[in-house]
Design an enzyme around this catalytic site. Structure first.
Site, PDB file in Angstrom:
ATOM      1  N   CYS A 134      39.605  46.081  44.601  1.00  0.00           N
ATOM      2  CA  CYS A 134      40.634  45.059  44.740  1.00  0.00           C
ATOM      3  C   CYS A 134      41.989  45.601  44.286  1.00  0.00           C
ATOM      4  CB  CYS A 134      40.257  43.821  43.931  1.00  0.00           C
ATOM      5  SG  CYS A 134      41.488  42.530  44.036  1.00  0.00           S
ATOM      6  N   CYS A 137      44.153  43.179  42.354  1.00  0.00           N
ATOM      7  CA  CYS A 137      43.731  42.972  40.961  1.00  0.00           C
ATOM      8  C   CYS A 137      44.134  44.162  40.092  1.00  0.00           C
ATOM      9  CB  CYS A 137      42.215  42.834  40.848  1.00  0.00           C
ATOM     10  SG  CYS A 137      41.449  41.830  42.109  1.00  0.00           S
ATOM     11  N   ASP A 138      43.891  45.361  40.580  1.00  0.00           N
ATOM     12  CA  ASP A 138      43.965  46.535  39.713  1.00  0.00           C
ATOM     13  C   ASP A 138      45.106  47.498  40.019  1.00  0.00           C
ATOM     14  OD1 ASP A 138      41.706  45.618  38.394  1.00  0.00           O
ATOM     15  OD2 ASP A 138      40.358  46.581  39.824  1.00  0.00           O
TER      16      ASP A 138
END
Ligand code: NDP
Length: 307
Positions: A134, A137-138
């Site tokens: 992701c 997300c990261d």
């Protein structure tokens, strides 16, 4: 046969938010938490894009809080799974893994989706230490670093574009001689200066002492001109698709070509009255915790309004 007014299957942000709303509305929700209580978020570390936490929050803590909040407001959360579902007539008939039979007036499906991985042992070894599925997300953790995105579809292109705004350089590892993505996405990534596309290339493994430091690749695998080489990277992002967890409902509920549950526009209603779908199980596009939570709230409100 146990009678349940509102059965919620799944315990990610969609399931727990639906449970909080249903609990507060006295709809006596029962949540089956499933095999991965807390859902996909629990596979990452810090969540920085869920609003309300100025420093970000540990993913397991966030999901633990949601569970507790759901319980405090009237939900019963069970550590178990639904293994059979018959949605052909209402009330719906379901069975959990202990063989308990349930008759549910309403069902909110919030079983999520699972990112696909290549199946390399190194993906496990470095998960949370440079391997992610992701970018949204990261990606933030890779500012001014070098990363690779695996895949050639729309998701891979979107993730590569997103990462290119943060990272110094982005490799795209594409197994075919072309991208599968739509024309507009192909154009964007090929024109983006700091994206380099490695066509006809597969990943053999990852290496690094403290987290990912590089990838072993092979070009033209199995061909006479096969060539093995390494690239230095700090992050390895999978973008080869997601599998929605809809196995249980196949043949009973309308699914799209990729297996995601089809909901009515701006609604969590499925083609079956009394069955709702919230979160990633019905969302091939956004796949964000906050979006899933919002659709969980929508599902609960729709259940309540239908009473
Ligand atoms: P896709 O199935 O479209 O693409 C998957 C990509 O991963 C392909 O390039 C595929 O390669 C590659 N791949 C699959 N398995 C492997 C493997 N084992 N090793 C190496 N590469 C692999 O998935 P997406 O998640 O990209 O998209 C899913 C759906 O969502 C699509 O319909 C897409 O159009 C849509 N979508 C639309 C967006 C938009 O419109 N903005 C954004 C994101 C998704 P190969 O081509 O060789 O099969």
């Amino acid at each position: 046969m146990e009678k349940i007014k509102t059965l919620i299957i799944g315990s990610g942000p969609a399931g727990y938010t639906a449970a909080i709303y249903c609990g507060r509305a006295s709809m006596k929700p029962v949540v089956y938490a499933g095999l991965q209580p807390g859902g996909q978020l629990t596979t990452t570390t810090i969540i920085e894009n869920f609003p309300g936490f100025r420093e970000g929050i540990d993913a397991n803590q966030l999901m633990g809080e949601m569970r507790q909040q759901a319980e405090n407001f009237g939900a019963e959360v069970r550590d178990g799974s639904i293994v059979e579902a018959d949605l052909s007539s209402r009330p719906f008939h379901l069975k959990d893994e202990r063989g308990n039979e349930i008759e549910a007036e309403n069902v909110i499906i919030a079983t999520g989706a699972s990112a696909k991985y290549l199946g390399l042992a190194d993906e496990e070894k470095y998960r949370g230490q440079g391997v992610s599925a992701c970018a949204t997300c990261d990606g933030f953790f890779y500012r001014k670093r070098v990363v690779a995105v695996v895949g050639g579809g729309d998701t891979a292109c979107e993730e590569a574009m997103y990462l290119s705004s943060l990272a110094k350089k982005v490799y795209m590892i594409v197994r075919k001689p072309q991208l599968r993505a739509a024309e507009i996405m192909r154009k964007r990534v090929t024109e983006q200066e700091n994206i380099e596309i490695l066509y006809n290339t597969n990943t053999l493994g990852l290496f690094g002492e403290n987290g990912v430091e590089g990838a072993h690749l092979v070009r033209f695998k199995g061909e006479p001109n096969e060539e093995k080489y390494d690239i230095a990277i700090d992050g390895f992002f999978l973008a080869i698709g997601h599998t929605p967890n809809t196995e249980l409902f196949k043949g009973q509920i309308d699914l799209d070509d990729h297996g995601f549950i089809i909901t009515q526009p701006k609604s969590t209603k499925t083609n079956i009255e009394g069955v709702y779908a919230a979160g990633d199980v019905a969302d091939p596009t956004y796949r964000q915790g906050v979006v899933a939570a919002a659709s969980g709230a929508m599902a609960a409100i729709e259940v309540e309004r239908a009473q």
